[in-house]
Design a protein around this motif. Structure first.
Motif, mmCIF file in Angstrom:
data_model
loop_
_atom_site.group_PDB
_atom_site.id
_atom_site.type_symbol
_atom_site.label_atom_id
_atom_site.label_comp_id
_atom_site.label_asym_id
_atom_site.label_seq_id
_atom_site.Cartn_x
_atom_site.Cartn_y
_atom_site.Cartn_z
ATOM 1 N N ALA A 261 17.259 18.082 -20.396
ATOM 2 C CA ALA A 261 18.468 18.380 -19.631
ATOM 3 C C ALA A 261 18.721 19.891 -19.617
ATOM 4 N N GLY A 262 19.303 20.362 -18.527
ATOM 5 C CA GLY A 262 19.570 21.801 -18.390
ATOM 6 C C GLY A 262 20.845 22.218 -19.102
ATOM 7 N N ASP A 263 20.923 21.970 -20.395
ATOM 8 C CA ASP A 263 22.050 22.401 -21.225
ATOM 9 C C ASP A 263 21.623 23.677 -21.956
ATOM 10 N N VAL A 264 22.249 24.785 -21.606
ATOM 11 C CA VAL A 264 21.767 26.079 -22.092
ATOM 12 C C VAL A 264 22.947 26.977 -22.450
ATOM 13 N N VAL A 265 22.782 27.765 -23.501
ATOM 14 C CA VAL A 265 23.745 28.837 -23.773
ATOM 15 C C VAL A 265 23.002 30.172 -23.737
ATOM 16 N N VAL A 266 23.625 31.164 -23.102
ATOM 17 C CA VAL A 266 23.039 32.505 -23.022
ATOM 18 C C VAL A 266 24.010 33.451 -23.713
ATOM 19 N N PHE A 267 23.530 34.125 -24.740
ATOM 20 C CA PHE A 267 24.426 35.002 -25.505
ATOM 21 C C PHE A 267 23.701 36.261 -25.962
ATOM 22 N N ASP A 268 24.491 37.233 -26.365
ATOM 23 C CA ASP A 268 23.935 38.471 -26.885
ATOM 24 C C ASP A 268 23.980 38.411 -28.416
ATOM 25 N N PRO A 269 22.811 38.312 -29.066
ATOM 26 C CA PRO A 269 22.813 38.178 -30.528
ATOM 27 C C PRO A 269 23.432 39.385 -31.236
ATOM 28 N N GLY B 261 14.849 25.929 -29.651
ATOM 29 C CA GLY B 261 15.480 24.869 -30.444
ATOM 30 C C GLY B 261 14.547 24.231 -31.452
ATOM 31 N N SER B 262 13.230 24.489 -31.318
ATOM 32 C CA SER B 262 12.256 23.871 -32.231
ATOM 33 C C SER B 262 12.134 24.639 -33.537
ATOM 34 N N GLY B 263 12.634 25.876 -33.552
ATOM 35 C CA GLY B 263 12.435 26.717 -34.726
ATOM 36 C C GLY B 263 11.186 27.585 -34.597
ATOM 37 N N LEU B 264 10.382 27.355 -33.552
ATOM 38 C CA LEU B 264 9.212 28.220 -33.313
ATOM 39 C C LEU B 264 9.685 29.625 -32.950
ATOM 40 N N PRO B 265 8.825 30.634 -33.143
ATOM 41 C CA PRO B 265 9.250 32.005 -32.828
ATOM 42 C C PRO B 265 9.721 32.137 -31.374
ATOM 43 N N SER B 266 10.712 32.975 -31.153
ATOM 44 C CA SER B 266 11.257 33.180 -29.809
ATOM 45 C C SER B 266 10.276 34.000 -28.974
ATOM 46 N N PHE B 267 10.438 33.913 -27.665
ATOM 47 C CA PHE B 267 9.559 34.663 -26.759
ATOM 48 C C PHE B 267 10.319 34.961 -25.477
ATOM 49 N N ILE B 268 9.816 35.954 -24.721
ATOM 50 C CA ILE B 268 10.506 36.334 -23.482
ATOM 51 C C ILE B 268 9.927 35.552 -22.307
ATOM 52 N N GLY B 269 10.801 35.015 -21.476
ATOM 53 C CA GLY B 269 10.332 34.244 -20.327
ATOM 54 C C GLY B 269 11.485 33.830 -19.422
ATOM 55 N N ASP B 270 11.121 33.090 -18.365
ATOM 56 C CA ASP B 270 12.118 32.597 -17.413
ATOM 57 C C ASP B 270 12.279 31.084 -17.609
ATOM 58 N N VAL B 271 13.448 30.589 -17.252
ATOM 59 C CA VAL B 271 13.700 29.140 -17.320
ATOM 60 C C VAL B 271 14.163 28.691 -15.942
ATOM 61 N N ALA B 272 13.471 27.690 -15.377
ATOM 62 C CA ALA B 272 13.859 27.183 -14.057
ATOM 63 C C ALA B 272 14.416 25.768 -14.180
ATOM 64 N N ILE B 273 15.524 25.540 -13.468
ATOM 65 C CA ILE B 273 16.201 24.240 -13.544
ATOM 66 C C ILE B 273 16.361 23.671 -12.140
ATOM 67 N N ARG B 274 16.075 22.363 -12.012
ATOM 68 C CA ARG B 274 16.333 21.679 -10.735
ATOM 69 C C ARG B 274 16.898 20.300 -11.043
ATOM 70 N N ASP B 275 17.875 19.883 -10.248
ATOM 71 C CA ASP B 275 18.507 18.564 -10.410
ATOM 72 C C ASP B 275 18.930 18.308 -11.859
ATOM 73 N N GLY B 276 19.454 19.338 -12.481
ATOM 74 C CA GLY B 276 20.003 19.159 -13.828
ATOM 75 C C GLY B 276 18.991 19.194 -14.950
ATOM 76 N N ARG B 277 17.713 19.354 -14.624
ATOM 77 C CA ARG B 277 16.692 19.335 -15.686
ATOM 78 C C ARG B 277 15.844 20.605 -15.674
ATOM 79 N N ILE B 278 15.312 20.931 -16.828
ATOM 80 C CA ILE B 278 14.427 22.087 -16.938
ATOM 81 C C ILE B 278 13.074 21.705 -16.338
ATOM 82 N N GLU B 279 12.594 22.520 -15.413
ATOM 83 C CA GLU B 279 11.325 22.176 -14.752
ATOM 84 C C GLU B 279 10.198 23.096 -15.170
ATOM 85 N N GLU B 280 10.538 24.317 -15.529
ATOM 86 C CA GLU B 280 9.470 25.254 -15.871
ATOM 87 C C GLU B 280 10.007 26.276 -16.858
#
Ligand SMILES: [Zn+2]
Length: 565
Positions: A498-506, A14-33
């Motif tokens: 907040a853990g608001d995320v969309v996952v899509f196939d570009p 969302g910052s406009g920085l280059p994309s990268f491959i990784g995992d996203v972990a969410i707990r209690d509604g928030r992004i933790e890692e």
């Protein structure tokens, strides 16, 4: 142990920085890692090969009514929208006294083209103040997050009753309105919206209330937003109707910006063939205000006004008389004429000369949408100029040879707005322009509903037309509106957000064709538009949408601008 891990996706944070491959972990509604995560989670979604981005923030909607009977704000949730902002264009359902309910309904019926019977049956009216509206909304299930603006028309109606659509306000009435805006801001609204659009009337034919405001009223109400040090002002004014209206709009702009020192979303900019330089002038205006030190912003609609037509029976080219003469001939005679070199020469000249009204008069702006014969299918998506180049013919020959070979059944496509790629690129890329003017929830009987502006952006403008990088497009659909409205923990994929995320196939994200459904209260029909290629919509850490279907949960929240931003 996490609640949810999204594994191996390409992260557009969302910052406009280059994309990268990784995992996203969410707990209690928030992004933790975010990174390489080895810990376990209750749910793990394999999202390898997919894009993972912050949820879309639709900042210009009219869902004030729909949310009461449709907590998913459908079909926004299918497009990856996780937060909607209601109360735009000066129109809200709060504050409202019982005797004014019908008047407020009347503004939505006319300005936003919603059926009266559905509004009457579907709005529960459990509130009087803006705060009570938010409290009532909080007590019901919501699929998406909702942020609100306080609407000027409702405030005026509350303070003045029917006099609000007859005259300017006196000092005491403005005082009461200030208090209503203050109450709304204190209750958690994200700003104030007003409207001086000269084509906006109530159902009974009277201009909407905000149109009667004098400059002093605008100044005093906007000052309340400034004093709150939160949120922004949204100002709808429509086309510049007369020189007087231009002067009036410009005074309102100056007043709002001076009194608030908050962001202002005004100007709606889009390219139109009828006034091909207007967008440039509008953009200059916004840029000039920024140079003067104001946070002035414009918005644009990502949805081009597409027209599809064939040479069998269309009136699309009727503004050019040479075409109109031929298109009104019997088909056999028309085909004969289309074969004559003399007619072709005349058409070629007539098509590109003269001032466009709604039609571009440019061959590169007409594309082949659907061919009638299988051997021509490979031509779909090409524009006529490209076709001519491929076939080393003139454009008129390429165009008519193809149509004649298919017995005039070839479907062509062009656009009355946002049709000029260079203009669109400049408008969309401007840091002063927000993408999305969806009006979602409104104009429901229209075959072009407001859903899917972000999907059009990602599919059509980014993938097909390549006018912007995916990183920049995501930023404009998420971080930019979140920042301006002060949705401070949304619009970015970062630890603590907040853990608001969309996952899509570009590669496959796309808009489905509009559909007519009869799901409004009292069975009234409306148009919806679904999406393809969106795998998950996640709201506050819960999976709301899985492969196009609602999962059954309602994780949305009423957002409040409680803290200063
Ligand atoms: Zn609107």
């Amino acid at each position: 142990m996490y609640d949810l891990i999204l594994k191996g996706g390409r992260i557009y944070d969302g910052s406009g920085l280059p994309s990268f491959i990784g995992d996203v972990a969410i707990r209690d509604g928030r992004i933790e890692e975010i990174g390489r995560i080895h810990a376990a989670a209750e749910h793990v979604l394999d999202v390898e090969g997919l894009a993972v981005a912050p949820g879309i923030i639709d900042f210009h909607t009219h869902f004030d009514a729909q949310l009461w009977w449709d907590p998913l704000a459908s079909t926004s949730h299918e497009h990856g929208v996780t937060t909607v902002v209601t109360g735009n264009c000066g129109l809200t359902l709060a504050p409202c006294k019982p005797e004014s309910r019908d008047a407020l309904i009347g503004t939505f019926v006319r300005v936003e083209a919603m059926p009266r019977a559905s509004l009457q049956a579907g709005i529960p009216w459990k509130w009087s103040t803006h705060g009570e509206f938010l409290d009532a909304l909080e007590r019901k299930p919501l699929g998406l997050n909702v942020a609100t603006l306080v609407g000027h028309c409702a405030v005026r109606q509350y303070a003045m009753g029917e006099a609000s659509v007859e005259r300017e306000a006196n000092d005491a009435e403005i005082g009461e309105m200030e208090e209503l805006v203050r109450q709304g801001m204190n209750a958690g609204a994200f700003g104030f919206s007003t409207n001086s659009n000269q084509s906006h009337y109530r159902e009974d034919g009277k201009p909407v209330a905000s149109r009667f405001a004098a400059l002093d009223e605008i100044a005093r109400l906007c000052r309340v937003v400034g004093e709150s040090q939160r949120g922004l002002v949204q100002f709808t004014h429509g086309a510049f109707a007369t020189p007087e209206h231009v002067a009036h709009i410009s005074q309102w702009y100056d007043t709002i910006l001076k009194e608030t020192r908050r962001p202002l979303i005004g100007e709606s900019i889009r390219h139109r063939w009828s006034e091909p330089d207007l967008w440039r002038r509008q953009l200059n205006d916004v840029e000039e205000r920024c140079r003067q030190g104001y946070a002035a912003y414009a918005m644009t609609s990502t949805r081009p006004s597409m027209r599809r037509w064939t040479l069998k029976d269309s009136n699309r080219l009727d503004e050019i008389s040479a075409w109109k003469n031929l298109m009104t001939m019997p088909p056999e005679l028309r085909k004969e004429k289309f074969r004559e070199p003399q007619t072709r020469a005349e058409l070629a000249k007539a098509t590109t000369q003269g001032k466009p009204i709604n039609f571009s008069r440019r061959w590169d702006c007409i594309s082949i949408k659907k061919t009638a014969r299988p051997e021509n299918q490979k031509l779909e998506g090409k524009n006529i100029e490209e076709l001519a180049r491929m076939q080393t013919k003139s454009a008129i020959d390429a165009f008519l040879d193809l149509a004649l070979a298919e017995d005039l059944a070839t479907t062509f496509e062009d656009s009355a707005t946002q049709g000029d790629l260079h203009a669109v690129k400049e408008i969309f890329s401007s840091p002063h322009v927000l993408l999305g003017q969806s009006d979602a929830g409104a104009h429901v009987a229209n075959g072009n509903p407001g859903f899917g502006y972000s999907t059009i952006m990602l599919a059509y403008w980014v993938r097909q037309r390549q006018i912007m990088s995916l990183e920049d497009a995501i930023k404009k659909l998420t971080f930019l509106p979140a920042s301006l409205f002060g949705l401070r923990d949304r619009g970015l994929l970062r630890r603590g957000m907040a853990g608001d995320v969309v996952v899509f196939d570009p590669e496959t994200i796309d808009l489905a064709e509009p559909e007519k459904v009869e799901d409004l209260p009292e069975g009234a029909p409306r148009y919806i538009q679904r999406a393809k290629g969106i795998h998950y919509t996640i709201v506050n850490g819960s999976v709301l949408l899985k492969n196009g279907a609602h999962s059954g949960v309602y994780p949305g929240k009423v957002l409040r601008s409680a803290e200063k931003t």
